[in-house]
Scaffold this motif. Structure first.
Motif, PDB file in Angstrom:
ATOM      1  N   LEU A 125       0.833  -1.202   0.000  1.00  0.00           N
ATOM      2  CA  LEU A 125       0.000   0.000   0.000  1.00  0.00           C
ATOM      3  C   LEU A 125       0.870   1.256   0.000  1.00  0.00           C
ATOM      4  CD1 LEU A 125      -2.843   1.109   0.030  1.00  0.00           C
ATOM      5  CD2 LEU A 125      -2.842   0.926   2.533  1.00  0.00           C
ATOM      6  N   GLY A 126       1.959   1.228   0.769  1.00  0.00           N
ATOM      7  CA  GLY A 126       2.878   2.359   0.742  1.00  0.00           C
ATOM      8  C   GLY A 126       3.511   2.531  -0.624  1.00  0.00           C
TER       9      GLY A 126
ATOM     10  N   MET B  91       1.193   4.133  -3.304  1.00  0.00           N
ATOM     11  CA  MET B  91       1.105   5.594  -3.306  1.00  0.00           C
ATOM     12  C   MET B  91       2.190   6.215  -4.163  1.00  0.00           C
ATOM     13  SD  MET B  91       0.162   6.956   0.496  1.00  0.00           S
ATOM     14  CE  MET B  91       1.769   6.529   1.159  1.00  0.00           C
TER      15      MET B  91
ATOM     16  N   THR C 240       4.128  11.710   3.105  1.00  0.00           N
ATOM     17  CA  THR C 240       2.807  12.156   3.552  1.00  0.00           C
ATOM     18  C   THR C 240       2.805  13.649   3.859  1.00  0.00           C
ATOM     19  OG1 THR C 240       2.416   9.951   4.494  1.00  0.00           O
ATOM     20  CG2 THR C 240       0.963  11.724   5.212  1.00  0.00           C
TER      21      THR C 240
ATOM     22  N   VAL D 175      -5.348  12.880  -0.802  1.00  0.00           N
ATOM     23  CA  VAL D 175      -5.755  11.480  -0.645  1.00  0.00           C
ATOM     24  C   VAL D 175      -4.628  10.636  -0.055  1.00  0.00           C
ATOM     25  CG1 VAL D 175      -5.045  10.668  -2.940  1.00  0.00           C
ATOM     26  CG2 VAL D 175      -7.025   9.619  -1.802  1.00  0.00           C
ATOM     27  N   ASN D 176      -3.387  11.085  -0.224  1.00  0.00           N
ATOM     28  CA  ASN D 176      -2.246  10.344   0.329  1.00  0.00           C
ATOM     29  C   ASN D 176      -2.156  10.428   1.848  1.00  0.00           C
ATOM     30  OD1 ASN D 176      -1.217   9.556  -2.196  1.00  0.00           O
ATOM     31  ND2 ASN D 176      -0.129  11.484  -2.442  1.00  0.00           N
TER      32      ASN D 176
ATOM     33  N   PRO E  75      -4.496  10.255   4.573  1.00  0.00           N
ATOM     34  CA  PRO E  75      -5.031   9.166   5.401  1.00  0.00           C
ATOM     35  C   PRO E  75      -4.381   7.827   5.097  1.00  0.00           C
ATOM     36  CG  PRO E  75      -6.630   9.856   3.741  1.00  0.00           C
ATOM     37  CD  PRO E  75      -5.541  10.870   3.737  1.00  0.00           C
ATOM     38  N   VAL E  76      -4.046   7.600   3.826  1.00  0.00           N
ATOM     39  CA  VAL E  76      -3.391   6.337   3.466  1.00  0.00           C
ATOM     40  C   VAL E  76      -2.012   6.261   4.103  1.00  0.00           C
ATOM     41  CG1 VAL E  76      -2.557   4.897   1.573  1.00  0.00           C
ATOM     42  CG2 VAL E  76      -4.670   6.199   1.298  1.00  0.00           C
ATOM     43  N   GLY E  77      -1.241   7.336   3.984  1.00  0.00           N
ATOM     44  CA  GLY E  77       0.099   7.356   4.551  1.00  0.00           C
ATOM     45  C   GLY E  77       0.088   7.186   6.061  1.00  0.00           C
TER      46      GLY E  77
ATOM     47  N   ALA F  43      -2.243   5.697   7.857  1.00  0.00           N
ATOM     48  CA  ALA F  43      -2.664   4.329   8.176  1.00  0.00           C
ATOM     49  C   ALA F  43      -1.510   3.347   7.994  1.00  0.00           C
ATOM     50  CB  ALA F  43      -3.853   3.929   7.298  1.00  0.00           C
ATOM     51  N   VAL F  44      -0.770   3.491   6.884  1.00  0.00           N
ATOM     52  CA  VAL F  44       0.373   2.607   6.630  1.00  0.00           C
ATOM     53  C   VAL F  44       1.422   2.792   7.708  1.00  0.00           C
ATOM     54  CG1 VAL F  44       2.252   2.061   5.032  1.00  0.00           C
ATOM     55  CG2 VAL F  44      -0.041   2.533   4.141  1.00  0.00           C
TER      56      VAL F  44
END
Length: 481
Positions: A21-22, A25, A90, A174-175, A177-179, A181-182
Protein backbone atom coordinates in the motif's frame (compact mmCIF):
# COMPACT_ATOMS: atom_id res chain seq x y z
CA UNK A 1 19.40 -14.62 2.28
CA UNK A 2 15.75 -14.71 3.19
CA UNK A 3 15.79 -18.50 3.12
CA UNK A 4 18.21 -18.58 6.09
CA UNK A 5 15.71 -17.10 8.53
CA UNK A 6 15.00 -19.34 11.50
CA UNK A 7 11.23 -19.34 10.97
CA UNK A 8 8.82 -17.57 8.67
CA UNK A 9 7.35 -14.41 10.12
CA UNK A 10 3.70 -15.26 10.96
CA UNK A 11 2.73 -11.66 10.15
CA UNK A 12 4.44 -11.67 6.78
CA UNK A 13 1.31 -11.52 4.61
CA UNK A 14 -0.06 -8.59 6.60
CA UNK A 15 3.34 -6.94 6.30
CA UNK A 16 3.19 -7.48 2.54
CA UNK A 17 -0.17 -5.73 2.31
CA UNK A 18 1.13 -2.79 4.31
CA UNK A 19 4.32 -2.21 2.33
CA UNK A 20 2.47 -2.71 -0.97
CA UNK A 21 0.00 0.00 0.00
CA UNK A 22 2.88 2.36 0.74
CA UNK A 23 4.52 1.45 -2.56
CA UNK A 24 1.21 1.94 -4.38
CA UNK A 25 1.10 5.59 -3.31
CA UNK A 26 4.52 6.28 -4.81
CA UNK A 27 3.64 4.66 -8.15
CA UNK A 28 0.26 6.37 -8.22
CA UNK A 29 1.87 9.78 -7.87
CA UNK A 30 3.94 9.28 -11.01
CA UNK A 31 0.81 9.46 -13.18
CA UNK A 32 -2.00 10.84 -11.02
CA UNK A 33 -0.88 14.40 -11.78
CA UNK A 34 -1.08 14.05 -15.58
CA UNK A 35 -4.81 14.61 -16.09
CA UNK A 36 -4.89 17.33 -13.41
CA UNK A 37 -2.18 19.48 -14.99
CA UNK A 38 -4.57 21.81 -16.86
CA UNK A 39 -6.50 22.54 -13.65
CA UNK A 40 -3.28 23.05 -11.66
CA UNK A 41 -1.89 25.36 -14.33
CA UNK A 42 -5.04 27.50 -14.40
CA UNK A 43 -5.37 27.68 -10.61
CA UNK A 44 -1.74 28.54 -9.81
CA UNK A 45 -1.00 30.58 -12.95
CA UNK A 46 1.71 28.29 -14.25
CA UNK A 47 3.43 29.23 -17.46
CA UNK A 48 3.16 26.47 -20.05
CA UNK A 49 6.91 25.83 -19.98
CA UNK A 50 6.97 25.60 -16.17
CA UNK A 51 3.97 23.28 -15.80
CA UNK A 52 5.99 20.18 -16.71
CA UNK A 53 8.01 20.72 -13.52
CA UNK A 54 5.11 19.40 -11.45
CA UNK A 55 6.02 16.01 -12.95
CA UNK A 56 9.75 16.55 -13.48
CA UNK A 57 10.51 17.64 -9.89
CA UNK A 58 9.06 14.38 -8.57
CA UNK A 59 10.88 12.31 -11.19
CA UNK A 60 14.28 13.88 -10.43
CA UNK A 61 14.33 13.11 -6.72
CA UNK A 62 12.51 9.79 -7.09
CA UNK A 63 14.95 8.48 -9.70
CA UNK A 64 18.01 10.14 -8.20
CA UNK A 65 17.73 8.91 -4.61
CA UNK A 66 16.46 5.34 -5.12
CA UNK A 67 19.85 3.66 -4.94
CA UNK A 68 20.82 5.64 -1.86
CA UNK A 69 17.46 4.86 -0.26
CA UNK A 70 17.90 1.15 -0.90
CA UNK A 71 21.37 0.99 0.60
CA UNK A 72 20.32 3.11 3.58
CA UNK A 73 17.60 0.53 4.24
CA UNK A 74 20.23 -2.24 4.35
CA UNK A 75 22.50 -0.35 6.74
CA UNK A 76 20.10 1.58 8.97
CA UNK A 77 17.08 -0.71 9.10
CA UNK A 78 14.53 -1.47 6.40
CA UNK A 79 11.45 -0.75 8.50
CA UNK A 80 13.00 2.44 9.86
CA UNK A 81 13.82 3.83 6.40
CA UNK A 82 10.39 2.78 5.10
CA UNK A 83 8.71 4.69 7.92
CA UNK A 84 10.91 7.76 7.44
CA UNK A 85 9.96 7.72 3.77
CA UNK A 86 6.27 7.53 4.69
CA UNK A 87 6.56 10.56 6.98
CA UNK A 88 8.37 12.60 4.32
CA UNK A 89 5.99 11.55 1.54
CA UNK A 90 2.81 12.16 3.55
CA UNK A 91 3.95 15.54 4.86
CA UNK A 92 5.01 16.63 1.36
CA UNK A 93 1.63 15.52 -0.03
CA UNK A 94 -0.10 17.76 2.52
CA UNK A 95 2.06 20.71 1.47
CA UNK A 96 1.39 19.97 -2.22
CA UNK A 97 -2.36 20.17 -1.62
CA UNK A 98 -2.01 23.49 0.23
CA UNK A 99 0.36 25.04 -2.32
CA UNK A 100 -0.70 28.52 -3.40
CA UNK A 101 2.09 29.16 -5.91
CA UNK A 102 3.88 27.28 -8.65
CA UNK A 103 7.21 27.43 -6.79
CA UNK A 104 5.71 25.98 -3.59
CA UNK A 105 4.10 23.09 -5.46
CA UNK A 106 7.27 22.23 -7.40
CA UNK A 107 9.39 22.28 -4.23
CA UNK A 108 6.90 20.07 -2.38
CA UNK A 109 6.79 17.64 -5.29
CA UNK A 110 10.58 17.31 -5.12
CA UNK A 111 10.36 16.44 -1.42
CA UNK A 112 7.54 14.01 -2.19
CA UNK A 113 9.83 12.27 -4.69
CA UNK A 114 12.51 11.99 -2.01
CA UNK A 115 10.04 10.21 0.25
CA UNK A 116 9.06 7.87 -2.58
CA UNK A 117 12.73 7.08 -3.22
CA UNK A 118 13.02 5.66 0.29
CA UNK A 119 9.62 3.93 0.45
CA UNK A 120 9.99 1.92 -2.77
CA UNK A 121 13.38 0.21 -2.29
CA UNK A 122 12.88 -0.24 1.46
CA UNK A 123 9.49 -1.83 0.82
CA UNK A 124 10.77 -4.22 -1.83
CA UNK A 125 13.72 -5.07 0.41
CA UNK A 126 11.28 -5.91 3.22
CA UNK A 127 9.43 -8.27 0.87
CA UNK A 128 12.68 -9.87 -0.27
CA UNK A 129 13.96 -10.55 3.23
CA UNK A 130 10.59 -11.53 4.72
CA UNK A 131 9.74 -14.27 2.22
CA UNK A 132 11.79 -17.33 1.39
CA UNK A 133 13.25 -17.36 -2.13
CA UNK A 134 11.16 -19.58 -4.40
CA UNK A 135 7.41 -20.06 -4.68
CA UNK A 136 6.48 -18.05 -1.58
CA UNK A 137 8.58 -15.05 -2.55
CA UNK A 138 7.27 -15.29 -6.11
CA UNK A 139 3.73 -15.15 -4.77
CA UNK A 140 4.59 -12.06 -2.71
CA UNK A 141 6.33 -10.46 -5.68
CA UNK A 142 3.24 -11.23 -7.73
CA UNK A 143 1.28 -8.94 -5.45
CA UNK A 144 4.07 -6.35 -5.55
CA UNK A 145 4.23 -6.54 -9.36
CA UNK A 146 0.46 -6.15 -9.71
CA UNK A 147 0.56 -3.08 -7.48
CA UNK A 148 3.49 -1.52 -9.32
CA UNK A 149 2.27 -2.40 -12.79
CA UNK A 150 -1.30 -1.23 -12.32
CA UNK A 151 -0.44 1.82 -10.23
CA UNK A 152 0.26 4.06 -13.21
CA UNK A 153 -3.06 3.19 -14.85
CA UNK A 154 -4.97 3.60 -11.59
CA UNK A 155 -3.22 6.95 -11.14
CA UNK A 156 -4.71 8.29 -14.37
CA UNK A 157 -8.15 7.01 -13.30
CA UNK A 158 -7.92 8.41 -9.76
CA UNK A 159 -6.56 11.71 -11.02
CA UNK A 160 -9.54 12.14 -13.31
CA UNK A 161 -12.13 11.32 -10.66
CA UNK A 162 -10.58 13.42 -7.90
CA UNK A 163 -9.95 16.43 -10.15
CA UNK A 164 -13.52 16.32 -11.47
CA UNK A 165 -15.39 15.99 -8.18
CA UNK A 166 -13.09 17.35 -5.44
CA UNK A 167 -10.46 19.50 -7.15
CA UNK A 168 -6.82 18.93 -8.05
CA UNK A 169 -5.70 19.42 -4.44
CA UNK A 170 -7.22 16.04 -3.56
CA UNK A 171 -4.84 14.12 -5.78
CA UNK A 172 -2.36 14.98 -3.02
CA UNK A 173 -4.64 15.07 0.03
CA UNK A 174 -5.76 11.48 -0.64
CA UNK A 175 -2.25 10.34 0.33
CA UNK A 176 -2.58 11.69 3.86
CA UNK A 177 -5.03 9.17 5.40
CA UNK A 178 -3.39 6.34 3.47
CA UNK A 179 0.10 7.36 4.55
CA UNK A 180 -0.92 7.72 8.20
CA UNK A 181 -2.66 4.33 8.18
CA UNK A 182 0.37 2.61 6.63
CA UNK A 183 2.65 4.32 9.13
CA UNK A 184 0.49 3.18 12.07
CA UNK A 185 0.38 -0.47 10.97
CA UNK A 186 4.01 -0.72 9.85
CA UNK A 187 5.43 -0.73 13.38
CA UNK A 188 2.87 -3.36 14.44
CA UNK A 189 3.18 -5.85 11.60
CA UNK A 190 6.52 -5.25 9.82
CA UNK A 191 9.60 -6.79 11.42
CA UNK A 192 12.78 -4.71 11.50
CA UNK A 193 15.82 -6.06 9.68
CA UNK A 194 19.18 -4.76 8.55
CA UNK A 195 22.41 -6.07 7.08
CA UNK A 196 24.52 -7.80 9.71
CA UNK A 197 28.25 -8.46 9.82
CA UNK A 198 29.30 -5.80 7.30
CA UNK A 199 31.12 -2.49 7.55
CA UNK A 200 28.83 0.26 8.82
CA UNK A 201 30.93 3.13 7.53
CA UNK A 202 28.87 5.12 5.07
CA UNK A 203 30.29 5.78 1.61
CA UNK A 204 29.68 9.55 1.51
CA UNK A 205 31.50 10.29 -1.77
CA UNK A 206 29.81 7.35 -3.44
CA UNK A 207 26.41 8.55 -2.22
CA UNK A 208 27.01 12.10 -3.46
CA UNK A 209 28.25 11.09 -6.92
CA UNK A 210 25.59 8.46 -7.66
CA UNK A 211 22.70 10.54 -6.33
CA UNK A 212 23.91 13.71 -7.99
CA UNK A 213 24.67 11.91 -11.24
CA UNK A 214 21.30 10.16 -11.44
CA UNK A 215 19.31 13.25 -10.42
CA UNK A 216 21.13 15.39 -12.98
CA UNK A 217 20.64 12.71 -15.64
CA UNK A 218 16.87 12.61 -15.02
CA UNK A 219 16.75 16.42 -15.06
CA UNK A 220 18.68 16.61 -18.33
CA UNK A 221 16.60 13.95 -20.05
CA UNK A 222 13.28 15.37 -18.81
CA UNK A 223 14.15 18.81 -20.17
CA UNK A 224 15.75 17.68 -23.42
CA UNK A 225 12.47 17.77 -25.41
CA UNK A 226 11.96 21.48 -24.62
CA UNK A 227 15.64 22.52 -24.48
CA UNK A 228 16.65 20.47 -27.54
CA UNK A 229 18.71 17.28 -27.46
CA UNK A 230 21.62 18.98 -29.22
CA UNK A 231 21.49 22.26 -27.31
CA UNK A 232 24.62 23.34 -25.47
CA UNK A 233 22.83 23.18 -22.11
CA UNK A 234 21.59 19.62 -22.65
CA UNK A 235 25.00 18.39 -23.81
CA UNK A 236 26.84 20.14 -20.97
CA UNK A 237 24.53 18.78 -18.29
CA UNK A 238 24.64 15.34 -19.86
CA UNK A 239 28.44 15.35 -19.78
CA UNK A 240 28.47 16.43 -16.12
CA UNK A 241 26.04 13.65 -15.18
CA UNK A 242 28.18 11.07 -16.98
CA UNK A 243 31.33 12.38 -15.25
CA UNK A 244 29.60 12.02 -11.87
CA UNK A 245 28.48 8.47 -12.67
CA UNK A 246 31.96 7.47 -13.88
CA UNK A 247 33.43 9.02 -10.74
CA UNK A 248 31.05 6.88 -8.71
CA UNK A 249 32.35 3.72 -10.39
CA UNK A 250 35.97 4.75 -9.70
CA UNK A 251 35.17 5.52 -6.06
CA UNK A 252 33.34 2.22 -5.53
CA UNK A 253 36.30 0.28 -6.90
CA UNK A 254 38.61 1.82 -4.28
CA UNK A 255 36.72 2.33 -1.01
CA UNK A 256 36.67 -0.31 1.70
CA UNK A 257 32.90 -0.23 2.29
CA UNK A 258 31.35 0.80 -1.05
CA UNK A 259 27.76 1.91 -1.44
CA UNK A 260 27.55 -0.56 -4.35
CA UNK A 261 29.92 -3.51 -4.52
CA UNK A 262 30.91 -3.65 -8.22
CA UNK A 263 31.23 -7.44 -8.13
CA UNK A 264 27.46 -7.42 -7.50
CA UNK A 265 27.01 -6.94 -11.26
CA UNK A 266 28.81 -10.21 -12.05
CA UNK A 267 25.53 -11.99 -11.36
CA UNK A 268 24.32 -12.19 -14.96
CA UNK A 269 20.61 -12.57 -14.32
CA UNK A 270 20.47 -9.70 -11.84
CA UNK A 271 22.29 -7.45 -14.31
CA UNK A 272 20.16 -8.63 -17.23
CA UNK A 273 16.93 -8.08 -15.29
CA UNK A 274 17.95 -4.47 -14.68
CA UNK A 275 18.52 -3.97 -18.40
CA UNK A 276 15.08 -5.45 -19.06
CA UNK A 277 13.62 -3.32 -16.24
CA UNK A 278 15.09 -0.20 -17.85
CA UNK A 279 13.47 -1.06 -21.21
CA UNK A 280 10.21 -2.02 -19.48
CA UNK A 281 10.06 1.35 -17.72
CA UNK A 282 10.77 3.16 -20.99
CA UNK A 283 7.99 1.32 -22.83
CA UNK A 284 5.34 1.52 -20.11
CA UNK A 285 5.78 5.09 -18.85
CA UNK A 286 5.80 6.50 -22.39
CA UNK A 287 2.74 4.36 -23.21
CA UNK A 288 0.64 6.04 -20.52
CA UNK A 289 2.05 9.47 -21.37
CA UNK A 290 1.07 9.21 -25.04
CA UNK A 291 -2.35 7.70 -24.42
CA UNK A 292 -3.23 10.41 -21.90
CA UNK A 293 -2.37 13.06 -24.50
CA UNK A 294 -4.31 11.25 -27.24
CA UNK A 295 -7.59 10.78 -25.39
CA UNK A 296 -7.57 14.36 -24.06
CA UNK A 297 -6.08 16.38 -26.91
CA UNK A 298 -7.32 14.42 -29.91
CA UNK A 299 -10.52 12.77 -28.70
CA UNK A 300 -11.39 15.66 -26.38
CA UNK A 301 -12.09 13.48 -23.33
CA UNK A 302 -12.50 15.23 -19.99
CA UNK A 303 -10.11 14.44 -17.14
CA UNK A 304 -12.73 12.10 -15.69
CA UNK A 305 -13.48 10.29 -18.94
CA UNK A 306 -9.76 9.97 -19.73
CA UNK A 307 -9.18 8.42 -16.33
CA UNK A 308 -12.06 5.98 -16.65
CA UNK A 309 -10.72 4.57 -19.91
CA UNK A 310 -7.61 3.38 -18.09
CA UNK A 311 -9.75 1.22 -15.81
CA UNK A 312 -9.56 -1.40 -18.58
CA UNK A 313 -5.78 -1.60 -18.21
CA UNK A 314 -5.68 -1.35 -14.41
CA UNK A 315 -8.44 -3.93 -13.91
CA UNK A 316 -6.91 -6.35 -16.39
CA UNK A 317 -3.51 -6.03 -14.72
CA UNK A 318 -4.91 -6.87 -11.29
CA UNK A 319 -6.86 -9.86 -12.62
CA UNK A 320 -3.88 -11.17 -14.61
CA UNK A 321 -1.42 -10.85 -11.72
CA UNK A 322 -2.40 -14.13 -10.06
CA UNK A 323 -1.94 -16.07 -13.28
CA UNK A 324 1.36 -14.32 -14.00
CA UNK A 325 2.71 -15.28 -10.58
CA UNK A 326 1.57 -18.89 -10.95
CA UNK A 327 3.12 -19.18 -14.41
CA UNK A 328 6.38 -17.67 -13.19
CA UNK A 329 6.58 -20.34 -10.51
CA UNK A 330 5.46 -23.20 -12.79
CA UNK A 331 7.35 -22.59 -16.04
CA UNK A 332 10.03 -20.10 -15.02
CA UNK A 333 10.90 -16.43 -15.20
CA UNK A 334 12.27 -16.18 -18.74
CA UNK A 335 9.25 -17.33 -20.82
CA UNK A 336 6.73 -15.36 -18.76
CA UNK A 337 8.89 -12.24 -18.92
CA UNK A 338 9.28 -12.57 -22.69
CA UNK A 339 5.53 -13.06 -23.26
CA UNK A 340 4.65 -10.11 -21.02
CA UNK A 341 7.05 -7.80 -22.84
CA UNK A 342 5.78 -9.05 -26.20
CA UNK A 343 2.21 -8.20 -25.14
CA UNK A 344 3.34 -4.66 -24.31
CA UNK A 345 4.88 -4.45 -27.77
CA UNK A 346 1.70 -5.81 -29.37
CA UNK A 347 -0.35 -3.19 -27.50
CA UNK A 348 1.92 -0.46 -28.85
CA UNK A 349 1.41 -1.77 -32.40
CA UNK A 350 -2.37 -1.60 -31.90
CA UNK A 351 -1.97 2.07 -30.96
CA UNK A 352 -0.03 2.81 -34.16
CA UNK A 353 -3.32 2.25 -35.99
CA UNK A 354 -5.46 4.68 -33.98
CA UNK A 355 -7.64 6.91 -36.19
CA UNK A 356 -8.17 10.56 -35.37
CA UNK A 357 -11.81 9.80 -34.48
CA UNK A 358 -11.04 6.64 -32.49
CA UNK A 359 -13.69 5.02 -30.32
CA UNK A 360 -12.94 3.27 -27.06
CA UNK A 361 -14.39 -0.14 -27.85
CA UNK A 362 -13.28 -0.59 -31.44
CA UNK A 363 -9.89 1.16 -31.40
CA UNK A 364 -8.53 1.48 -27.84
CA UNK A 365 -9.88 -1.45 -25.83
CA UNK A 366 -7.75 -4.19 -27.42
CA UNK A 367 -4.54 -2.29 -26.75
CA UNK A 368 -5.62 -1.49 -23.18
CA UNK A 369 -6.26 -5.18 -22.48
CA UNK A 370 -3.03 -6.39 -24.10
CA UNK A 371 -1.02 -3.93 -22.03
CA UNK A 372 -3.03 -4.82 -18.92
CA UNK A 373 -2.14 -8.50 -19.27
CA UNK A 374 1.43 -7.69 -20.22
CA UNK A 375 2.12 -5.50 -17.17
CA UNK A 376 2.10 -8.22 -14.46
CA UNK A 377 3.61 -10.80 -16.81
CA UNK A 378 6.57 -8.46 -17.28
CA UNK A 379 6.83 -6.80 -13.86
CA UNK A 380 6.57 -9.93 -11.72
CA UNK A 381 9.32 -12.01 -13.38
CA UNK A 382 11.57 -8.95 -13.69
CA UNK A 383 11.22 -8.38 -9.93
CA UNK A 384 11.90 -12.06 -9.22
CA UNK A 385 15.00 -12.07 -11.43
CA UNK A 386 16.31 -8.80 -9.98
CA UNK A 387 16.33 -10.32 -6.49
CA UNK A 388 17.37 -13.86 -7.43
CA UNK A 389 20.24 -15.16 -5.34
CA UNK A 390 20.85 -11.77 -3.70
CA UNK A 391 22.21 -12.01 -0.15
CA UNK A 392 20.04 -10.53 2.60
CA UNK A 393 22.59 -7.81 3.40
CA UNK A 394 22.26 -6.47 -0.17
CA UNK A 395 18.48 -6.78 -0.55
CA UNK A 396 18.04 -3.03 -0.28
CA UNK A 397 20.74 -2.45 -2.86
CA UNK A 398 19.10 -4.88 -5.31
CA UNK A 399 15.69 -3.34 -4.66
CA UNK A 400 16.99 0.19 -5.17
CA UNK A 401 18.78 -0.86 -8.34
CA UNK A 402 15.74 -2.38 -10.09
CA UNK A 403 13.58 0.58 -9.07
CA UNK A 404 16.25 2.96 -10.38
CA UNK A 405 16.47 1.07 -13.68
CA UNK A 406 12.72 1.33 -14.18
CA UNK A 407 12.50 5.00 -13.19
CA UNK A 408 15.47 6.12 -15.31
CA UNK A 409 14.10 4.06 -18.18
CA UNK A 410 10.73 5.72 -17.72
CA UNK A 411 12.23 9.21 -17.74
CA UNK A 412 14.18 8.49 -20.91
CA UNK A 413 11.18 6.80 -22.53
CA UNK A 414 8.86 9.73 -21.91
CA UNK A 415 11.49 12.25 -23.06
CA UNK A 416 12.16 10.35 -26.29
CA UNK A 417 8.45 9.77 -26.96
CA UNK A 418 7.59 13.43 -26.41
CA UNK A 419 10.47 14.54 -28.65
CA UNK A 420 9.29 12.23 -31.43
CA UNK A 421 5.69 13.34 -30.99
CA UNK A 422 6.19 17.09 -30.89
CA UNK A 423 8.84 17.13 -33.62
CA UNK A 424 6.46 15.25 -35.90
CA UNK A 425 3.54 17.52 -34.95
CA UNK A 426 5.52 20.70 -35.70
CA UNK A 427 6.59 19.34 -39.08
CA UNK A 428 3.08 18.32 -40.09
CA UNK A 429 1.35 21.49 -38.85
CA UNK A 430 3.74 23.59 -40.94
CA UNK A 431 2.58 21.68 -44.03
CA UNK A 432 -1.09 22.45 -43.30
CA UNK A 433 -2.14 19.30 -41.46
CA UNK A 434 -4.75 19.94 -38.75
CA UNK A 435 -3.50 19.70 -35.13
CA UNK A 436 -5.60 16.60 -34.23
CA UNK A 437 -4.35 14.75 -37.31
CA UNK A 438 -0.78 15.89 -36.67
CA UNK A 439 -0.90 14.70 -33.04
CA UNK A 440 -2.34 11.36 -34.15
CA UNK A 441 0.42 10.88 -36.71
CA UNK A 442 3.05 11.84 -34.14
CA UNK A 443 1.61 9.35 -31.67
CA UNK A 444 1.70 6.63 -34.34
CA UNK A 445 5.41 7.21 -34.89
CA UNK A 446 6.17 7.31 -31.16
CA UNK A 447 4.30 4.05 -30.59
CA UNK A 448 6.33 2.31 -33.31
CA UNK A 449 9.43 3.27 -31.33
CA UNK A 450 7.83 1.98 -28.11
CA UNK A 451 7.05 -1.30 -29.83
CA UNK A 452 10.69 -1.54 -30.86
CA UNK A 453 11.80 -0.94 -27.27
CA UNK A 454 9.44 -3.65 -25.97
CA UNK A 455 10.65 -6.24 -28.47
CA UNK A 456 14.27 -5.30 -27.72
CA UNK A 457 13.45 -6.12 -24.10
CA UNK A 458 12.06 -9.50 -25.25
CA UNK A 459 15.38 -10.25 -26.97
CA UNK A 460 17.38 -9.16 -23.89
CA UNK A 461 15.29 -11.42 -21.64
CA UNK A 462 15.68 -14.45 -23.90
CA UNK A 463 19.40 -13.94 -24.50
CA UNK A 464 20.72 -12.88 -21.10
CA UNK A 465 18.40 -14.02 -18.31
CA UNK A 466 19.58 -17.41 -17.03
CA UNK A 467 16.87 -19.68 -15.69
CA UNK A 468 19.40 -21.80 -13.79
CA UNK A 469 20.25 -18.82 -11.55
CA UNK A 470 16.67 -18.39 -10.35
CA UNK A 471 14.88 -20.46 -7.74
CA UNK A 472 11.26 -20.61 -8.89
CA UNK A 473 10.20 -22.98 -6.16
CA UNK A 474 7.92 -24.99 -8.43
CA UNK A 475 8.09 -27.97 -6.13
CA UNK A 476 6.73 -25.98 -3.24
CA UNK A 477 4.11 -24.11 -5.19
CA UNK A 478 1.17 -26.30 -4.24
CA UNK A 479 1.55 -25.97 -0.46
CA UNK A 480 1.97 -22.19 -0.69
CA UNK A 481 -1.11 -21.78 -2.84
Amino acid sequence: MASTMEAPDPRRWKALGIVCLGFFMTVLDVSIVNVALPSIGADLNFSESKLQWVITAYAITFGGFLLLGGRAADLLGRRRIFMIGLVVFTAASFVCGLASSDTALIAARAVQGLGAATISPAGLSIVSTTFTEGAERNKALGVWGAVGGSGAAVGVLAGGILTKYLGWEWIFFVNIPVGLAVLAFTRRFVRESRAEGIHRKFDVLGAITITGGLALLVYTISNAPSEGWTSGRTIALGVISVVLLVSFVVIEARVRAPLVRLSFFRHQTVSASNVVGFLLGAALFSNFFLLTLFVQQVLGFSALKAGVTFLATAGTAVIAAGGAQALTTKIGVKPVMAVGLALLGAGAIVYTQLPVDASFTSDLLLGYVLVGVGIPMAFIPVSVAALAGVEAHEAGLASGLINTSQQIGGAIGVAVASTILFTRVDTLVKTGVSPPEAVTEGIHLAFWVIAGVAFTAVAAALLFVRSDEIATGAAEAAPVA
